[in-house]
Design a protein around this motif. Structure first.
Motif, PDB file in Angstrom:
ATOM      1  N   PRO A 168      -2.731  68.848  24.536  1.00 46.53           N
ATOM      2  CA  PRO A 168      -3.862  68.154  25.146  1.00 46.53           C
ATOM      3  C   PRO A 168      -3.618  67.760  26.579  1.00 46.53           C
ATOM      4  N   GLY A 169      -2.382  67.785  27.022  1.00 45.92           N
ATOM      5  CA  GLY A 169      -2.077  67.429  28.397  1.00 45.92           C
ATOM      6  C   GLY A 169      -2.139  68.596  29.352  1.00 45.92           C
ATOM      7  N   GLU A 170      -2.406  69.782  28.834  1.00 46.80           N
ATOM      8  CA  GLU A 170      -2.453  70.963  29.694  1.00 46.80           C
ATOM      9  C   GLU A 170      -3.724  70.947  30.523  1.00 46.80           C
ATOM     10  N   VAL A 171      -3.607  70.953  31.840  1.00 50.35           N
ATOM     11  CA  VAL A 171      -4.750  70.880  32.734  1.00 50.35           C
ATOM     12  C   VAL A 171      -4.692  72.071  33.690  1.00 50.35           C
ATOM     13  N   SER A 172      -5.702  72.932  33.638  1.00 53.31           N
ATOM     14  CA  SER A 172      -5.742  74.091  34.512  1.00 53.31           C
ATOM     15  C   SER A 172      -6.287  73.710  35.873  1.00 53.31           C
ATOM     16  N   ALA A 173      -5.965  74.502  36.866  1.00 63.47           N
ATOM     17  CA  ALA A 173      -6.422  74.234  38.234  1.00 63.47           C
ATOM     18  C   ALA A 173      -7.907  74.518  38.361  1.00 63.47           C
ATOM     19  N   HIS A 174      -8.577  73.675  39.115  1.00 59.98           N
ATOM     20  CA  HIS A 174      -9.996  73.839  39.427  1.00 59.98           C
ATOM     21  C   HIS A 174     -10.165  73.623  40.919  1.00 59.98           C
ATOM     22  N   PRO A 175     -11.114  74.297  41.548  1.00 59.65           N
ATOM     23  CA  PRO A 175     -11.555  73.823  42.848  1.00 59.65           C
ATOM     24  C   PRO A 175     -12.283  72.490  42.658  1.00 59.65           C
ATOM     25  N   GLU A 176     -12.133  71.596  43.597  1.00 63.66           N
ATOM     26  CA  GLU A 176     -12.845  70.330  43.513  1.00 63.66           C
ATOM     27  C   GLU A 176     -14.349  70.592  43.557  1.00 63.66           C
ATOM     28  N   GLY A 177     -15.091  69.948  42.655  1.00 62.42           N
ATOM     29  CA  GLY A 177     -16.529  70.101  42.626  1.00 62.42           C
ATOM     30  C   GLY A 177     -17.053  71.005  41.535  1.00 62.42           C
ATOM     31  N   VAL A 178     -16.184  71.585  40.718  1.00 65.08           N
ATOM     32  CA  VAL A 178     -16.640  72.367  39.574  1.00 65.08           C
ATOM     33  C   VAL A 178     -17.118  71.410  38.479  1.00 65.08           C
ATOM     34  N   PRO A 179     -18.325  71.584  37.925  1.00 61.21           N
ATOM     35  CA  PRO A 179     -18.718  70.758  36.787  1.00 61.21           C
ATOM     36  C   PRO A 179     -17.747  70.968  35.630  1.00 61.21           C
ATOM     37  N   CYS A 180     -17.158  69.871  35.134  1.00 62.29           N
ATOM     38  CA  CYS A 180     -16.103  70.018  34.143  1.00 62.29           C
ATOM     39  C   CYS A 180     -16.370  69.269  32.848  1.00 62.29           C
ATOM     40  N   TRP A 181     -17.464  68.474  32.790  1.00 59.66           N
ATOM     41  CA  TRP A 181     -17.746  67.730  31.563  1.00 59.66           C
ATOM     42  C   TRP A 181     -19.164  67.196  31.623  1.00 59.66           C
ATOM     43  N   VAL A 182     -19.769  66.966  30.446  1.00 59.17           N
ATOM     44  CA  VAL A 182     -21.073  66.323  30.347  1.00 59.17           C
ATOM     45  C   VAL A 182     -21.035  65.352  29.176  1.00 59.17           C
ATOM     46  N   ASP A 183     -21.833  64.292  29.289  1.00 60.45           N
ATOM     47  CA  ASP A 183     -22.013  63.419  28.136  1.00 60.45           C
ATOM     48  C   ASP A 183     -23.422  62.854  28.125  1.00 60.45           C
ATOM     49  N   ALA A 184     -23.851  62.432  26.939  1.00 60.73           N
ATOM     50  CA  ALA A 184     -25.172  61.833  26.755  1.00 60.73           C
ATOM     51  C   ALA A 184     -24.993  60.382  26.347  1.00 60.73           C
ATOM     52  N   HIS A 185     -25.696  59.480  27.024  1.00 63.25           N
ATOM     53  CA  HIS A 185     -25.698  58.063  26.683  1.00 63.25           C
ATOM     54  C   HIS A 185     -26.913  57.785  25.810  1.00 63.25           C
ATOM     55  N   LEU A 186     -26.659  57.396  24.569  1.00 63.19           N
ATOM     56  CA  LEU A 186     -27.706  57.271  23.566  1.00 63.19           C
ATOM     57  C   LEU A 186     -27.648  55.908  22.891  1.00 63.19           C
ATOM     58  N   SER A 187     -28.795  55.443  22.409  1.00 64.94           N
ATOM     59  CA  SER A 187     -28.816  54.210  21.623  1.00 64.94           C
ATOM     60  C   SER A 187     -28.244  54.437  20.232  1.00 64.94           C
ATOM     61  N   ASP A 188     -28.429  55.627  19.684  1.00 66.42           N
ATOM     62  CA  ASP A 188     -28.039  55.933  18.311  1.00 66.42           C
ATOM     63  C   ASP A 188     -27.205  57.207  18.310  1.00 66.42           C
ATOM     64  N   VAL A 189     -25.893  57.046  18.257  1.00 66.79           N
ATOM     65  CA  VAL A 189     -25.001  58.208  18.285  1.00 66.79           C
ATOM     66  C   VAL A 189     -25.134  59.027  17.008  1.00 66.79           C
ATOM     67  N   ALA A 190     -25.328  58.361  15.874  1.00 64.18           N
ATOM     68  CA  ALA A 190     -25.470  59.103  14.616  1.00 64.18           C
ATOM     69  C   ALA A 190     -26.681  60.024  14.664  1.00 64.18           C
ATOM     70  N   ALA A 191     -27.800  59.525  15.214  1.00 60.67           N
ATOM     71  CA  ALA A 191     -28.980  60.374  15.360  1.00 60.67           C
ATOM     72  C   ALA A 191     -28.704  61.519  16.327  1.00 60.67           C
ATOM     73  N   GLY A 192     -27.941  61.246  17.391  1.00 60.06           N
ATOM     74  CA  GLY A 192     -27.569  62.297  18.324  1.00 60.06           C
ATOM     75  C   GLY A 192     -26.740  63.383  17.658  1.00 60.06           C
ATOM     76  N   LYS A 193     -25.854  62.988  16.771  1.00 54.71           N
ATOM     77  CA  LYS A 193     -25.048  63.963  16.047  1.00 54.71           C
ATOM     78  C   LYS A 193     -25.933  64.873  15.198  1.00 54.71           C
ATOM     79  N   ARG A 194     -26.922  64.296  14.545  1.00 53.80           N
ATOM     80  CA  ARG A 194     -27.827  65.119  13.724  1.00 53.80           C
ATOM     81  C   ARG A 194     -28.613  66.094  14.602  1.00 53.80           C
TER      82      ARG A 194
END
Length: 267
Positions: A15-41
């Motif tokens: 899990p500590g392995e980190v590959s090189a990226h140019p700065e500015g590459v989109p590398c992650w997304v997340d959703a902020h939700l009121s109900d995570v269980a509903a989001g999972k469904r």
């Protein structure tokens, strides 16, 4: 992870392995939700994601006393690889939204360059356990985005595959100014000789009403956009903008059953 948005997958189980990226590459997304269980469904059925609960998320350090609650946030996985996160909102006034993170080797230095370029640092860089360092920023037009300096969590384990991130589009009032601002921040990722960016800029009025605030729209790849739209409707989501053609593929803008907007992209 592969450089410049090629299909990304870790080459070992470390899990500590980190590959090189140019700065500015989109590398992650997340959703902020009121109900995570509903989001999972919703997203589990739409994209085939499975989920792994965590005590605290890559977005922020949870409030004291709340970090140990199950369901605070979950990693979404596809074929075992991380592709996104769902995060429980701790304040109902927070927007229900998908956020995009841009890779940086030095979040503090990038935050200073954002300020110097006329942007704002909404949340200063701070560590998130052993996962990495994050910050929240806004460009001069007010569009909000996040930074990610990886440590134990490099970001996407897969991308550019059905059910995974494939593009983010900035809808802004001034595309020329956006090109200048982000080009100064992320020149190699956007305009370098080997650039293959997953990040475009378009006027708000090209898709949305003129009064829509500037924002980033996260795109997920699908094999059949019409079938995906049917699934969105069946799961309680809404079609915000019917399918239209762009230079990077066919796009439809939708929202989940809690109101978080995102795009479906068919190439």
């Amino acid at each position: 992870m592969a450089e410049n948005g090629a299909s990304a997958k870790r080459t070992s189980g470390d899990p500590g392995e980190v590959s090189a990226h140019p700065e500015g590459v989109p590398c992650w997304v997340d959703a902020h939700l009121s109900d995570v269980a509903a989001g999972k469904r919703f997203y589990g059925e739409l994209f085939g994601w499975t989920f792994e609960e965590q005590a605290k998320g890559p977005t922020e350090e949870p409030a004291k006393g709340s970090a140990d609650a199950a369901g605070e946030w979950v990693w979404a996985r596809l074929d075992g690889e991380p592709v996104a996160a769902l995060v429980r909102k701790t304040d109902g006034r927070m927007p229900t939204v998908w956020s995009v993170y841009f890779h940086t080797p030095d979040a503090a230095a990038l935050a200073e360059r954002i300020r110097a370029g006329g942007g704002q640092v909404v949340t200063p860089p701070h560590p998130v356990g052993g996962l990495g360092t994050t910050a929240l920023a806004a460009d001069p037009d007010g569009a909000v985005f996040a930074l990610w300096q990886p440590a134990g969590h490099p970001g996407f384990g897969r991308r550019h595959e059905p059910g995974t991130f494939t593009w983010t589009e900035l809808y802004t009032r001034d595309t020329e100014a956006a090109n200048t601002f982000y080009g100064d921040l992320f020149h190699d990722a956007l305009f370098g000789p080997d650039a293959a960016p997953d990040f475009g800029r378009a006027p708000v009025s090209s898709v949305f009403p003129a009064q829509m605030p500037p924002h980033f729209l996260v795109h997920f790849l699908v094999g059949d956009v019409e079938a995906a739209l049917g699934a969105v409707a069946r799961l309680g989501g809404r079609v915000r903008v019917p399918p239209f053609e762009t230079s990077y593929g066919g796009v439809a803008v939708v929202s989940d059953d809690q109101g978080a907007s995102f795009a479906l992209l068919q190439r």
